[in-house]
Design an enzyme around this catalytic site. Structure first.
Site, PDB file in Angstrom:
ATOM      1  CG  ASP A 172      -4.379  -1.396   3.407  1.00  0.00           C
ATOM      2  OD1 ASP A 172      -5.209  -2.264   3.060  1.00  0.00           O
ATOM      3  OD2 ASP A 172      -3.572  -1.569   4.337  1.00  0.00           O
ATOM      4  CG  HIS A 187      -2.618  -4.770   2.859  1.00  0.00           C
ATOM      5  ND1 HIS A 187      -2.986  -4.348   4.121  1.00  0.00           N
ATOM      6  CD2 HIS A 187      -2.333  -6.097   2.978  1.00  0.00           C
ATOM      7  CE1 HIS A 187      -2.949  -5.374   4.950  1.00  0.00           C
ATOM      8  NE2 HIS A 187      -2.542  -6.437   4.285  1.00  0.00           N
ATOM      9  CB  SER A 216      -1.725  -7.823   7.225  1.00  0.00           C
ATOM     10  OG  SER A 216      -2.995  -7.979   6.640  1.00  0.00           O
TER      11      SER A 216
END
Length: 308
Positions: A250, A280, A155
């Protein structure tokens, strides 16, 4: 594809918790809450785990070294944790780093870069690059081979791994052999089709990402800086071979895949994989989500081949 059944069970656990009011949310208190929610599970046994102080852009940073085997010549994988540049700690990603160390067969060093809003952009990418340089310079005393170097992150940490690779390319070193990016943040505009389709209900929401960007940037124009939004870069020249993993459900899916396409068009060897049924953050669920464990093993194998 439908949601993976194991992921659906995870989402059910979170469904009763309402999203906070981002107009009044305080980063310090949210960080304490979120980091407790991300408490690590027991991970792989290592030959050595030790906490370090490493050089950052403006002072020392905390870091943690994971040595899977009692050897002094293993390659180095520098890891940067996710959390929207605002949350996340060495502890929240301890299990993932242990798994990477064992499966890659490398010393993993996880770096606790400065977080926003106390330290806004570009503090984090500058910290991560400085720490990577410091680790390479101190490879002999720490007991690994800094000439065989990869970076990784999830991320926001994937964004920072990219930022390290970009700075290394621009400054002619250190030489990074590979980068492994799990659902990386690559575009601060938050306006892709996947942002529209998965705006809420899948752990990471569009509102949450908007709040993270507000905490991170000093002023809106920084969204076009390639160290903040890699998709804004004119070129990918000099970036290392890459594994880039996205999740089907996501908000960040499309921007990650758009960046993978940019790498491929720029001649950077890249393996991009969309993991169907995933959300995610799924790679940290590898201990209890079968599809996540498979994706992590494949990514680790990519890095292992590049470093050996």
């Amino acid at each position: 594809m439908p949601l993976d059944s194991q992921i659906a069970a995870v989402l059910q656990q979170f469904s009763a918790a309402p999203e906070p009011d981002y107009s009044t949310l305080d980063a310090v208190h949210y960080r304490q809450f979120a980091d407790n929610m991300l408490a690590p599970v027991p991970g792989e046994t290592m030959a050595e785990v030790r906490d370090l102080r490493v050089g950052g852009a403006e002072g020392e940073l905390d870091a943690r070294l994971y040595r899977p085997l009692d050897q002094q010549d293993l390659p180095l994988l520098v890891f940067f944790h996710g959390g929207g540049f605002v949350i996340g700690t060495l502890d929240t990603h301890d299990d993932l780093c242990r798994s990477l160390a064992k499966q890659v067969g490398a010393v993993v060093v996880s770096v606790a870069y400065r977080l926003a809003p106390e330290a806004r952009f570009p503090a984090a990418p500058l910290d991560c690059f400085a720490a990577t340089c410091w680790l390479v310079e101190h490879a002999a005393e720490l007991g690994f081979d800094g000439r065989r170097l990869a970076v990784a992150g999830d991320s926001a940490g994937g964004n920072l791994a990219l930022a390290v690779s970009r700075q290394a390319a621009q400054r002619q070193g250190p030489k990074i052999s590979y980068q492994c990016l799990f659902y990386p943040v690559t575009d601060g505009r938050c306006d892709s089709a996947s942002y529209q389709a998965f705006a809420e209900g899948y752990l990471l929401s569009r509102a949450m990402m908007g709040w993270f960007w507000q905490q991170y940037l000093v002023e809106p124009g920084q969204i076009d800086d390639p160290l903040a939004s890699p998709l804004a870069a004119d070129s990918v020249t000099g970036l290392p071979p890459t594994t880039l993993i996205t999740a089907e459900f996501d908000p960040l899916r499309d921007e990650g895949e758009a960046f993978a396409q940019r790498l491929l068009e720029g001649g950077v060897p890249t393996r991009v994989e969309r993991c169907d049924g995933m959300v995610h953050g799924f790679i940290s669920m590898a201990p209890f989500v079968e599809r996540a464990a498979q994706a992590l093993a494949a990514a680790a194998a990519d890095v292992r081949r590049a470093l050996n």
